[in-house]
Design an enzyme around this catalytic site. Sequence first.
Site, PDB file in Angstrom:
ATOM      1  N   HIS A 116      -5.076 -31.422  -1.754  1.00 36.85           N
ATOM      2  CA  HIS A 116      -3.915 -32.306  -1.725  1.00 36.85           C
ATOM      3  C   HIS A 116      -2.974 -31.996  -2.887  1.00 36.85           C
ATOM      4  O   HIS A 116      -1.759 -31.995  -2.733  1.00 36.85           O
ATOM      5  CB  HIS A 116      -4.395 -33.755  -1.785  1.00 36.85           C
TER       6      HIS A 116
ATOM      7  N   ASP B  84      -6.459 -21.248   9.129  1.00 35.62           N
ATOM      8  CA  ASP B  84      -7.763 -21.232   9.791  1.00 35.62           C
ATOM      9  C   ASP B  84      -7.949 -19.965  10.622  1.00 35.62           C
ATOM     10  O   ASP B  84      -9.055 -19.432  10.694  1.00 35.62           O
ATOM     11  CB  ASP B  84      -7.935 -22.483  10.670  1.00 35.62           C
TER      12      ASP B  84
ATOM     13  N   GLU C  33      -5.585 -21.572  16.152  1.00 39.69           N
ATOM     14  CA  GLU C  33      -6.170 -21.311  14.827  1.00 39.69           C
ATOM     15  C   GLU C  33      -7.618 -20.860  14.923  1.00 39.69           C
ATOM     16  O   GLU C  33      -8.321 -20.807  13.920  1.00 39.69           O
ATOM     17  CB  GLU C  33      -5.996 -22.511  13.888  1.00 39.69           C
TER      18      GLU C  33
ATOM     19  N   CYS D 128       2.741 -22.340  11.628  1.00 32.76           N
ATOM     20  CA  CYS D 128       2.806 -23.432  10.652  1.00 32.76           C
ATOM     21  C   CYS D 128       1.811 -23.248   9.503  1.00 32.76           C
ATOM     22  O   CYS D 128       1.757 -24.055   8.596  1.00 32.76           O
ATOM     23  CB  CYS D 128       2.597 -24.784  11.320  1.00 32.76           C
TER      24      CYS D 128
END
Length: 539
Positions: free
Chosen positions: A187, A450, A426, A497
């Site tokens: 985060h 991923d 992904e 993305c």
Amino acid sequence: MKLEGKSVFSGIAIGKCKVFGKKESLVKRNKVADTASEIKRFSQAKEQAKGQLALLYDKALREVGEANAMIFEVHQMMLDDLDYVESITNMISSQGINAEFAVATTGDNFAEMFAAMDDDYMRERAADVKDISNRVIGILQGDHSRGELGDEPVILLADDLAPSETVQLDKSKVLSFVTRHGSTNSHTAILARTMNIPALIGVDFPEEAEGKMAIVDGKKGLFILEPSQEELETYRELRRQEEHSARLLQELKGQENITKDGKTIQLYANIGGVGDVASVLANDAGGIGLFRSEFLYLESQDYPTEEQQFKAYRTVAENMAGKKVIIRTLDIGADKQVGYFNLDKEENPAMGYRAIRICLDRKDTFKTQLRAIYRASYYGNISIMFPMIISVDEVRRAKALCKEVEEELKCEGIPFSDVELGVMIETPAAAMISDLLAEEVDFFSVGTNDLTQYTLAIDRQNPKLDAIYDPHHEGVLRMLRMIIDNGHKGGCWVGICGELGADVTLTETFLQMGVDELSVSPSMILRVREQIRKSNASI
Ligand code: PEP
Ligand code: MG
């Protein structure tokens, strides 16, 4: 002293260090004669702590939405818990001890009790009870500045930062984040990218860094503590050059994302919550290409309700004023653990029970989210995409649940708009069957973080493997080409993305592959736009 770390966002920061304290305050046991006034002192400190928490709640509500602000309401309630308060006042009156010691001992006892419980949710309360106790002790000891950063902006050093801690910070006072732990995808890393400030992880800084001058070189991954005069001058000059290029980039605001040979693509931003929308707009993104909805769950103490989620999605959709907002449905599991989901510990969590696998299993939870998204769709231009897809069957089951939700809302007379559906590509399986998946949905968004992890069989969280985690690997790029071709053949638009979408050394390659959209962190929008405008889409 020069220390190496891993850069999660580039840039240069020069300033004084502040060690963000998890250090427990030293609490001494003292005898007091007047226990009644000691109890009064405790009650006043408790009320003051509740006041601080109420302010934090309001701040978090404005910046990150209700679901994330809830923690501060829970802490206020915990401070009024009868057992907790009684334990402290009894200790003061029966043992004749100081309030600080009674609060610290009660905090430890309660934390131990919670930590020993079977239920994951209750176990997590151990950290909360320590947190509230430390707040009260801080006030009793005359420290009114917990979580505050003073007037001068600082380089913030921490072991790691939890979302509930970053939300307390006055972001205008942070020049850079430097943490000992955490990963590129933590985060803190995402926050640093959103705030456009340099950040390093894996830096084993000494505690004595507090108050000392330092340089953070986010490009080379260097933390220089007490730099020499020469180093300071070199870095000041580099920072001036950086500021100059940033000013030039500002001129790209309002310009099109068009290549030299006339191809226009969409350039969207990735966000983690309502609080990020301001920087999406400030950087002139054309929409939101990835709303990581799991942050609503991660920063919350319990399942966010349909209403709480609806408000968050609606706020984002309204603030984006008709621009596209792609909400990625809940992607927890693996590195993103949420206590109240009570998930079993797994041997191999990255390949475990996560994301769409959980959602298709726990339909009620999934439908709560889908209902909130569909309701919010009425207030803007919302699309949905499903993470971690490996089969056509999963997509069909997810679509069937969307249909169910549509039918329910129709029966209830609740308005909603048309919602485009997409899948994240992904996993290598999804890439290999992208021709079949294209028949099922409106768009693809490639999650290169991923996709790289699963294609190369390299855990993206393992710092030891950072050197060979290579998203430029020909295996990944060939898959990307294949996904774009298959998507187009099946009538889907295709975007990227994952972090690779912001890699300007590949922008021209992506354009030549035929990519329709790139979604990057808000701070990278203008840099990628600059690169698009320098590129040719035809080979
Ligand atoms: C990805 O995997 O590339 C992605 C965008 O999703 P996340 O990083 O949230 O897993
Ligand atoms: Mg992913």
